[in-house]
Design a protein around this motif. Sequence first.
Motif, short mmCIF file in Angstrom:
data_model
loop_
_atom_site.label_atom_id
_atom_site.label_comp_id
_atom_site.label_asym_id
_atom_site.label_seq_id
_atom_site.Cartn_x
_atom_site.Cartn_y
_atom_site.Cartn_z
N LYS A 10 0.92 -1.36 0.02
CA LYS A 10 0.10 0.05 0.00
C LYS A 10 0.81 1.20 -0.05
O LYS A 10 0.41 2.29 -0.29
N GLU A 11 2.10 1.12 0.28
CA GLU A 11 3.01 2.30 0.58
C GLU A 11 3.44 2.52 -1.10
O GLU A 11 4.00 3.65 -1.24
N PHE A 12 3.14 1.78 -2.02
CA PHE A 12 3.65 2.06 -3.49
C PHE A 12 2.57 2.85 -4.31
O PHE A 12 1.27 2.56 -3.70
N VAL A 13 2.87 3.46 -5.23
CA VAL A 13 2.11 4.21 -6.06
C VAL A 13 0.98 3.42 -6.61
O VAL A 13 -0.52 3.60 -6.86
N ASN A 14 1.24 2.06 -7.12
CA ASN A 14 0.34 1.21 -7.39
C ASN A 14 1.01 -0.42 -7.65
O ASN A 14 2.20 -0.68 -7.06
N LYS A 15 0.33 -1.28 -8.12
CA LYS A 15 0.95 -2.42 -7.99
C LYS A 15 2.00 -2.99 -8.83
O LYS A 15 3.10 -3.72 -8.42
N ALA A 16 2.01 -2.22 -9.98
CA ALA A 16 3.25 -2.37 -10.80
C ALA A 16 4.53 -1.92 -10.25
O ALA A 16 5.36 -2.55 -10.47
N ALA A 17 4.34 -0.76 -9.50
CA ALA A 17 5.50 -0.06 -8.95
C ALA A 17 6.08 -1.02 -7.67
O ALA A 17 7.31 -1.35 -7.64
N TYR A 18 4.94 -1.73 -7.06
CA TYR A 18 5.38 -2.42 -5.91
C TYR A 18 5.98 -3.88 -6.69
O TYR A 18 7.34 -4.33 -6.01
N GLU A 19 5.66 -4.28 -7.68
CA GLU A 19 6.26 -5.68 -8.48
C GLU A 19 7.51 -5.24 -8.93
O GLU A 19 8.34 -6.04 -9.09
N ALA A 20 7.53 -3.84 -9.61
CA ALA A 20 8.93 -3.52 -10.12
C ALA A 20 10.24 -3.66 -9.25
O ALA A 20 11.20 -3.88 -9.23
N GLN A 21 9.79 -3.02 -7.87
CA GLN A 21 10.78 -3.06 -6.64
C GLN A 21 11.11 -4.54 -6.47
O GLN A 21 12.08 -4.87 -6.15
N LEU A 22 10.04 -5.43 -6.13
CA LEU A 22 10.16 -6.57 -5.94
C LEU A 22 11.01 -7.48 -6.79
O LEU A 22 12.03 -8.23 -6.51
N VAL A 23 10.66 -7.16 -8.21
CA VAL A 23 11.63 -7.72 -9.33
C VAL A 23 13.12 -7.38 -9.14
O VAL A 23 14.05 -8.22 -9.33
N ALA A 24 13.01 -6.27 -9.13
CA ALA A 24 14.52 -5.72 -8.95
C ALA A 24 15.18 -6.18 -7.68
O ALA A 24 16.54 -6.45 -7.67
N ASP A 25 14.55 -6.18 -6.57
CA ASP A 25 15.47 -6.76 -5.50
C ASP A 25 15.53 -8.32 -5.67
O ASP A 25 16.53 -8.80 -5.04
N LEU A 26 14.58 -9.00 -6.22
CA LEU A 26 14.92 -10.37 -6.51
C LEU A 26 16.19 -10.71 -7.43
O LEU A 26 16.87 -11.66 -7.26
N ARG A 27 16.00 -9.99 -8.51
CA ARG A 27 17.27 -9.99 -9.35
C ARG A 27 18.63 -9.60 -8.73
O ARG A 27 19.47 -10.30 -9.28
N ALA A 28 18.71 -8.93 -8.10
CA ALA A 28 19.55 -8.25 -7.36
C ALA A 28 20.37 -9.31 -6.50
O ALA A 28 21.57 -9.41 -6.30
N ARG A 29 19.55 -10.40 -5.93
CA ARG A 29 20.07 -11.40 -5.23
C ARG A 29 20.16 -12.89 -6.04
O ARG A 29 20.37 -13.78 -5.77
N GLY A 30 20.01 -12.72 -7.34
CA GLY A 30 20.27 -13.67 -8.20
C GLY A 30 19.16 -14.67 -8.34
O GLY A 30 19.30 -15.91 -8.72
N VAL A 31 17.82 -14.40 -7.81
CA VAL A 31 16.84 -15.17 -7.75
C VAL A 31 16.44 -15.97 -9.16
O VAL A 31 15.91 -14.79 -9.91
N GLU A 32 16.37 -16.99 -9.53
CA GLU A 32 15.92 -17.50 -10.78
C GLU A 32 14.46 -17.91 -10.80
O GLU A 32 13.81 -18.11 -11.62
N TYR A 33 14.29 -18.58 -9.46
CA TYR A 33 12.81 -19.18 -9.56
C TYR A 33 12.09 -18.55 -8.17
O TYR A 33 12.84 -18.50 -7.30
N VAL A 34 10.82 -18.94 -8.16
CA VAL A 34 10.12 -18.38 -7.04
C VAL A 34 9.11 -19.61 -6.74
O VAL A 34 8.32 -20.28 -7.54
N VAL A 35 8.85 -19.66 -5.46
CA VAL A 35 7.81 -20.43 -4.78
C VAL A 35 6.69 -19.80 -3.78
O VAL A 35 7.20 -19.19 -3.03
N LEU A 36 5.59 -19.74 -4.48
CA LEU A 36 4.59 -19.00 -3.52
C LEU A 36 3.95 -20.01 -2.41
O LEU A 36 3.32 -21.03 -2.79
#
Length: 202
Positions: free
Chosen positions: A60-86
């Motif tokens: 909710k602190e992000f402007v919209n869902k796309a902004a939240y997910e953009a940050q999430l993806v950037a942070d995951l890529r920075a850590r070398g994450v290739e796969y995700v388990v929900l």
Amino acid sequence: MAKFAILASGSGSNAQVLINWVRAGKIDAELACLVCDRPGAKVIERAEAAEVPVLVYSPKEFVNKAAYEAQLVADLRARGVEYVVLAGYLRICGPTFLEAYAGRTINLHPSLLPLFPGLHAIRDAFEAGVKYTGVTVHFIDEGVDTGPIIRQETVWIAPEDTLETLEAKIHAAEHRLLPEVAAQFLTGQLQLVNGKIETEKK
């Protein structure tokens, strides 16, 4: 060795099982981090206790869902994450996340999909009076619990079951099914290729 992330929103019992399997060497992959979209959730404590790096967001602190997910993806890529388990991640993944991790993200759902999709699957099945329900692990897509199904396990509903006892049965099935599928997924033994699931034994 592949790197993966767990995304979770709640108590984290399924995340705990995955962490345990990784620590026991039963999942041949590196758990790079756990992501939680609900500050204060129990799963954060579980990950920290296991010394797993934790990323916590308040969407909710992000402007919209796309902004939240953009940050999430950037942070995951920075850590070398290739796969995700929900594992109990109570948020629908949008186009920004899917563009980065479609075909490389699996989800656990507490019903026999396509029956009872959505947030209240266990309760919905119980109130519907069906004789059985179950759990599903599937690849995610743009829909709500609609991606290609990998594996399912049936859970029978006894006449004496209450919602609470059914929930316990479902969670037990989840704890069996998710780590087994994740172990195959994270070592390339099952993949999504052109919309179809392909498996190979190693």
